[in-house]
Write a protein that holds these residues in place. Structure first.
Motif, PDB file in Angstrom:
ATOM      1  N   VAL A 131       0.854  -1.183   0.000  1.00  0.00           N
ATOM      2  CA  VAL A 131       0.000   0.000   0.000  1.00  0.00           C
ATOM      3  C   VAL A 131       0.890   1.232   0.000  1.00  0.00           C
ATOM      4  CG1 VAL A 131      -1.878   1.198   1.175  1.00  0.00           C
ATOM      5  CG2 VAL A 131      -1.722  -1.298   1.313  1.00  0.00           C
ATOM      6  N   ALA A 191      -6.643   3.948   1.176  1.00  0.00           N
ATOM      7  CA  ALA A 191      -6.198   2.556   1.111  1.00  0.00           C
ATOM      8  C   ALA A 191      -5.573   2.135   2.441  1.00  0.00           C
ATOM      9  CB  ALA A 191      -5.211   2.357  -0.037  1.00  0.00           C
ATOM     10  N   LEU A 192      -4.751   2.987   3.003  1.00  0.00           N
ATOM     11  CA  LEU A 192      -4.143   2.671   4.302  1.00  0.00           C
ATOM     12  C   LEU A 192      -5.217   2.447   5.362  1.00  0.00           C
ATOM     13  CD1 LEU A 192      -1.203   5.217   4.201  1.00  0.00           C
ATOM     14  CD2 LEU A 192      -0.985   2.722   4.165  1.00  0.00           C
ATOM     15  N   TRP A 217      -6.944  -1.024   4.922  1.00  0.00           N
ATOM     16  CA  TRP A 217      -6.160  -2.178   5.363  1.00  0.00           C
ATOM     17  C   TRP A 217      -5.977  -2.193   6.875  1.00  0.00           C
ATOM     18  CZ3 TRP A 217      -5.962  -6.259   2.593  1.00  0.00           C
ATOM     19  CH2 TRP A 217      -6.117  -6.157   1.209  1.00  0.00           C
TER      20      TRP A 217
END
Length: 140
Positions: free
Chosen positions: A109, A116-117, A120
């Motif tokens: 990532v 996105a971080l 996850w």
């Protein structure tokens, strides 16, 4: 909405989706020829989320080396976010990998992709690693 395997004919739609999505960094490997080679090496693993009109609104590229799965370009187009589609893509990818005996996967990532971080960090069973550094060729 439905999830299905990605086919070479989906490339143009996916490029459009990836180009309009912040946090996705395209490279030469995303061009048609390497894309098709990737699909051929990893048959039926990469996933497309399409709306009722057949438009690509999400993706997840999935490959493996025989031991570990590798996930790339997991995204859902902004109008369809917050409905669990990214998680559904992820679960389907892990299911398909498990059928091949692959139970551990990695995802890389980008630090400049805050959405996105955040995704996850919220996924149960996934943890950020601080014991390794990833080095990649520069392509020069």
């Amino acid at each position: 909405m439905r999830i299905r395997s990605i086919h070479p004919a989906d490339h143009a739609q996916l490029l459009q989706l990836w180009r309009r999505t912040p946090g996705i960094r395209l490279r030469a490997e995303d061009e048609l020829e390497p894309f098709c080679a990737y699909l051929q090496r990893n048959p039926e693993l990469s996933l497309l989320l399409e709306d009722d009109a057949g438009h690509a609104v999400g993706s997840l590229l999935v490959g493996h080396d025989g031991r570990r799965g590798y996930l790339q370009h997991l995204l859902v187009d902004s109008p369809f976010r917050g409905q669990g589609w990214a998680k559904a893509l992820l679960q389907e990818a892990l299911r398909r990998l498990a059928l091949l005996g692959i139970r551990k996967s990695h995802v890389f990532v980008l630090e400049d992709a805050p959405e996105a971080l955040a995704f996850w960090q919220m996924q149960r069973g996934w943890a950020a690693r601080d014991d390794i550094r990833v080095y990649s060729t520069t392509g020069d």
